[in-house]
Design an enzyme around this catalytic site. Structure first.
Site, PDB file in Angstrom:
ATOM      1  N   ILE A  19      51.171  -2.076  67.664  1.00 15.98           N
ATOM      2  CA  ILE A  19      51.677  -0.806  67.118  1.00 15.98           C
ATOM      3  C   ILE A  19      51.139   0.373  67.925  1.00 15.98           C
ATOM      4  O   ILE A  19      51.855   1.342  68.186  1.00 15.98           O
ATOM      5  CB  ILE A  19      51.263  -0.654  65.637  1.00 15.98           C
ATOM      6  CG1 ILE A  19      51.921  -1.728  64.770  1.00 15.98           C
ATOM      7  CG2 ILE A  19      51.617   0.736  65.117  1.00 15.98           C
ATOM      8  CD1 ILE A  19      51.357  -1.783  63.340  1.00 15.98           C
ATOM      9  N   VAL A  65      35.542   1.458  67.616  1.00 15.42           N
ATOM     10  CA  VAL A  65      35.638   2.565  66.653  1.00 15.42           C
ATOM     11  C   VAL A  65      34.574   2.502  65.556  1.00 15.42           C
ATOM     12  O   VAL A  65      34.391   3.481  64.834  1.00 15.42           O
ATOM     13  CB  VAL A  65      37.035   2.656  66.004  1.00 15.42           C
ATOM     14  CG1 VAL A  65      38.088   3.032  67.032  1.00 15.42           C
ATOM     15  CG2 VAL A  65      37.396   1.386  65.252  1.00 15.42           C
ATOM     16  N   ASN A  91      44.747   3.825  64.205  1.00 13.72           N
ATOM     17  CA  ASN A  91      45.526   2.584  64.140  1.00 13.72           C
ATOM     18  C   ASN A  91      44.682   1.325  64.342  1.00 13.72           C
ATOM     19  O   ASN A  91      45.074   0.240  63.894  1.00 13.72           O
ATOM     20  CB  ASN A  91      46.629   2.666  65.214  1.00 13.72           C
ATOM     21  CG  ASN A  91      47.194   1.322  65.572  1.00 13.72           C
ATOM     22  OD1 ASN A  91      47.944   0.725  64.802  1.00 13.72           O
ATOM     23  ND2 ASN A  91      46.809   0.811  66.742  1.00 13.72           N
ATOM     24  N   TYR A 156      40.319  -7.901  54.113  1.00 15.33           N
ATOM     25  CA  TYR A 156      41.352  -7.017  54.681  1.00 15.33           C
ATOM     26  C   TYR A 156      41.959  -6.140  53.589  1.00 15.33           C
ATOM     27  O   TYR A 156      42.129  -4.924  53.778  1.00 15.33           O
ATOM     28  CB  TYR A 156      42.418  -7.867  55.370  1.00 15.33           C
ATOM     29  CG  TYR A 156      43.459  -7.090  56.125  1.00 15.33           C
ATOM     30  CD1 TYR A 156      43.205  -6.629  57.413  1.00 15.33           C
ATOM     31  CD2 TYR A 156      44.707  -6.818  55.564  1.00 15.33           C
ATOM     32  CE1 TYR A 156      44.174  -5.921  58.118  1.00 15.33           C
ATOM     33  CE2 TYR A 156      45.673  -6.121  56.262  1.00 15.33           C
ATOM     34  CZ  TYR A 156      45.398  -5.673  57.545  1.00 15.33           C
ATOM     35  OH  TYR A 156      46.356  -4.978  58.241  1.00 15.33           O
ATOM     36  N   THR A 188      54.177  -6.831  57.516  1.00 12.90           N
ATOM     37  CA  THR A 188      53.711  -7.713  58.592  1.00 12.90           C
ATOM     38  C   THR A 188      54.562  -7.644  59.855  1.00 12.90           C
ATOM     39  O   THR A 188      55.784  -7.636  59.796  1.00 12.90           O
ATOM     40  CB  THR A 188      53.685  -9.162  58.070  1.00 12.90           C
ATOM     41  OG1 THR A 188      52.566  -9.298  57.206  1.00 12.90           O
ATOM     42  CG2 THR A 188      53.560 -10.178  59.186  1.00 12.90           C
ATOM     43  N   THR A 191      52.083 -11.079  65.019  1.00 11.17           N
ATOM     44  CA  THR A 191      51.198 -10.904  66.175  1.00 11.17           C
ATOM     45  C   THR A 191      50.111 -11.975  66.108  1.00 11.17           C
ATOM     46  O   THR A 191      49.929 -12.617  65.070  1.00 11.17           O
ATOM     47  CB  THR A 191      50.493  -9.530  66.138  1.00 11.17           C
ATOM     48  OG1 THR A 191      49.657  -9.485  64.968  1.00 11.17           O
ATOM     49  CG2 THR A 191      51.476  -8.375  66.107  1.00 11.17           C
TER      50      THR A 191
END
Ligand code: 1HS
Length: 257
Positions: A19, A65, A91, A156, A188, A191
């Protein structure tokens, strides 16, 4: 190109693939100068080089990050090279494995660190330049997993729920200072990140897991990176000038049934 982001500087975390890469391409095509931040230095450089080769302004910055010093240095380098950040797309993300009874602690910590803490650290690092520039737009990345329970995805779901709640908090604090903060909840995309879940869901068979997953999507397909990038473009640009604190589901109806 319609130039919807002409004159803007955009930082995209996790910009080296998926993405993030699709969004880097779209934002550059719309006139933005793009900072491609990724933990994978080579991937970030490939995307930045591609954008530069097609006439865009872009630089690659490498950072994890979840590590404050790395994020601060990356933002400093970006601002020095391209100028103050007007658009931040948080992202970067990682998946997890397992239901709450089998999920392991390291997986939980990593998932919370990259998805939730990473959003906090990157936003905090960008804010001084964004405020100095007179405002901007921050786009966070949640998931349908922040809205509905997804089996075998405990850490998650929790981390993306945190991103969703953080978005609302940020939107309230930053609106008076000219910064809009919204969150995308993608469905979804097939990937490598999804393969462990799909394999588990399919009883060891990824194809069967994919077929089961597809049944959750009334629109009849999974998402493509461009679907999410297009939503990010809307939230980045002036067409969403009155939109802040919003959860934009881009999920083919997955959370509506
Ligand atoms: C990884 C992405 O945020 C989606 S979470 C899993 C949703 S689904 O495969 O159960 O539809």
């Amino acid at each position: 190109m319609t130039g919807r982001l002409s004159g803007k500087v955009a930082l995209i975390t996790g910009g080296g693939a998926g993405i993030g890469r699709a969004t880097a391409r779209l934002f550059a095509a719309e006139g933005a100068a793009v900072g491609v931040l990724d933990v994978d230095r080579v991937a970030a450089a490939q995307v930045a080089d591609e954008l530069a080769a097609t006439g865009g302004r872009a630089i690659a910055v490498a950072a994890n990050v979840s590590v404050d010093a790395e994020v601060r240095e990356a933002v400093r380098a970006l601002v020095e090279s391209l100028g103050p950040v007007n658009v931040l797309y948080n992202n970067a993300g990682v998946a997890s494995t397992g239901a709450v009874d089998v999920a392991d602690e390291d997986d939980w910590d990593r998932c919370m660190a990259i998805n939730a803490k990473g959003t906090f650290l990157t936003s905090r690092a960008v804010l001084p330049s964004m405020l100095a520039a007179g405002g901007g737009s921050i786009i966070n990345q949640a998931s349908v997993a922040a809205i509905v329970g997804v089996a075998d995805f405990a850490a998650y779901c929790a981390a993306k729920g945190a991103v969703l709640a953080l978005t609302r908090s940020m939107s309230v604090d930053l609106a008076p200072r000219g910064i809009r903060v919204n969150v995308i909840a993608p469905g979804t995309i097939y990937t490598p990140m999804m393969e462990p879940l799909l394999k588990a869901r399919g009883g060891g068979d990824v194809e069967r897991g994919l077929a089961t997953t597809l049944e959750k999507y009334p629109i009849g397909r999974l998402a493509q990176p461009y679907d999410i990038a297009a939503a990010a473009l809307y939230l980045a640009g002036s067409e969403s000038a009155f939109v802040t604190g919003s959860v934009l589901t881009v999920d083919g109806g997955m959370t509506s049934q």
